[in-house]
Scaffold this motif. Sequence first.
Motif, PDB file in Angstrom:
ATOM      1  N   UNK A   1       0.832  -1.209   0.000  1.00  0.00           N
ATOM      2  CA  UNK A   1       0.000   0.000   0.000  1.00  0.00           C
ATOM      3  C   UNK A   1       0.865   1.259   0.000  1.00  0.00           C
ATOM      4  N   UNK A   2       0.466   2.219  -0.820  1.00  0.00           N
ATOM      5  CA  UNK A   2       1.159   3.513  -0.893  1.00  0.00           C
ATOM      6  C   UNK A   2       0.146   4.636  -0.613  1.00  0.00           C
TER       7      UNK A   2
ATOM      8  N   UNK B   1       6.004   4.230  -8.849  1.00  0.00           N
ATOM      9  CA  UNK B   1       7.423   4.274  -8.447  1.00  0.00           C
ATOM     10  C   UNK B   1       7.854   2.939  -7.825  1.00  0.00           C
ATOM     11  N   UNK B   2       7.043   2.450  -6.917  1.00  0.00           N
ATOM     12  CA  UNK B   2       7.372   1.195  -6.222  1.00  0.00           C
ATOM     13  C   UNK B   2       7.463   0.034  -7.202  1.00  0.00           C
TER      14      UNK B   2
ATOM     15  N   UNK C   1      -1.711   1.309  -4.460  1.00  0.00           N
ATOM     16  CA  UNK C   1      -1.151  -0.008  -4.163  1.00  0.00           C
ATOM     17  C   UNK C   1      -0.487  -0.581  -5.398  1.00  0.00           C
ATOM     18  N   UNK C   2       0.576  -1.358  -5.193  1.00  0.00           N
ATOM     19  CA  UNK C   2       1.044  -2.237  -6.261  1.00  0.00           C
ATOM     20  C   UNK C   2       0.995  -3.654  -5.725  1.00  0.00           C
ATOM     21  N   UNK C   3       0.536  -4.538  -6.590  1.00  0.00           N
ATOM     22  CA  UNK C   3       0.202  -5.894  -6.164  1.00  0.00           C
ATOM     23  C   UNK C   3       0.931  -6.883  -7.070  1.00  0.00           C
TER      24      UNK C   3
ATOM     25  N   UNK D   1      11.714  -0.665  -0.038  1.00  0.00           N
ATOM     26  CA  UNK D   1      10.787   0.430  -0.380  1.00  0.00           C
ATOM     27  C   UNK D   1      10.054   0.795   0.911  1.00  0.00           C
ATOM     28  N   UNK D   2      10.173   2.047   1.324  1.00  0.00           N
ATOM     29  CA  UNK D   2       9.546   2.411   2.598  1.00  0.00           C
ATOM     30  C   UNK D   2       8.717   3.677   2.476  1.00  0.00           C
TER      31      UNK D   2
END
Length: 384
Positions: free
Chosen positions: A96-97, A105-106, A250-252, A269-270
């Motif tokens: 989750x972003x 980006x992630x 989110x990226x999944x 990635x934080x």
Amino acid sequence: MRHVAQTSAAPLALEIVKAEGSGLYDANGKEYIDLIGGISVANVGHRHPRVIEAIKKQIDAYLHIMVYGEFVETPQVQYAKLLTDHLPPSLNSVYFTNSGAEAVEGAMKLAKRVTNRTRIVAFNNSYHGSTQGALSIMGSEYWRNAFRPLLPGILHCYYDSFEALEEIREQTACIIAETVQAEAGIIAPSAKWMQALRKKCSETGTLLIFDEIQTGFGRTGKLWGFEHFDIVPDILLLGKALGGGMPLGAFIADKKLMDAFTDNPVLGHITTFGGHPVCCAAGMAAMKVLLEEKIIDSVKKKEELFLSLLSHPKIKAIRSFGLWLAVEFESSEINKKIINDCIAKGVLTDWFLFAPECLRISPSLTISEKEIKKSCQVILDAIC
Ligand SMILES: Cc1ncc(COP(=O)(O)O)c(C=O)c1O
């Protein structure tokens, strides 16, 4: 205008004091039918009661407590489970972003880390966000140029072009595509091309990333846009409607890929606020509403109603994909005049970034037939 940074010399500057369903209300008590839903965000309508209830419940428990990933935050866990329960088995791990661009980006970082490659293929007329990585893959030199230098190793190709597939090679880390191009003015690719794209990615070990930040959550008439094409991406990007009106992206991907962020370096990635518990609670409530109230079932009928009503000799073309329409006029000047007239008459609409001659219709999926009929009449009156 003096203290809030502006991105345009002439913002709409409507002062909305309340929003409910497909209705927006300004400071003078004027009502607007919202045909853009916060740009594909309010898929279950503004301030759905179940979303508001979930937010209230969560704020009574806790707000931010710790940076992403360290604590067990129940709203994140439950929402990740709900999302993956409604995705193919390979899309089983959710990062989750805060926003769509951060999901982009992630995902770009994950693709580089997993493949150990650096080349990225993206498409002309694509929009993936405004941060520097997302801007590097944006499909328009006009929007990119002022911010160079951007990321190296990015190749832009024509969308839905078989020639583009030749550019996917053994050095390509990932290819990033919108499942249906949004800001280009609703451009849907052929299923044959999408399937060839999937095949070429699998053959070359390139990760296929679909940006479903606008197409997700029922916009296209299915829960996910990729379901129309019978293929599954390696990484799925979500945002906008994901948060039910709260900021969330989110990226999944498969956990096997996602685990690359845990090692060499650890904390690959934080984010402090990504997956904020209030946003996850709101998003989960919105997704439950979407599924339990079978809202997506009405999308096709509503799309057809718009298409049947919006007939006028000055409309050059209408492209649609679900409850998502681009109404094309002769020029951007004509379109902007129609948009201004619509707003003056209480219908909020907009244009597209790469298609300023097209009027945007992406309302809440809960918009009523009465609201559709009324807003189409206002559009037709504005055209004349
Ligand atoms: C297809 C697509 N991808 C990515 C983004 C970026 O999302 P955000 O504005 O939340 O960073 C957008 C935003 O409009 C979008 O439409």
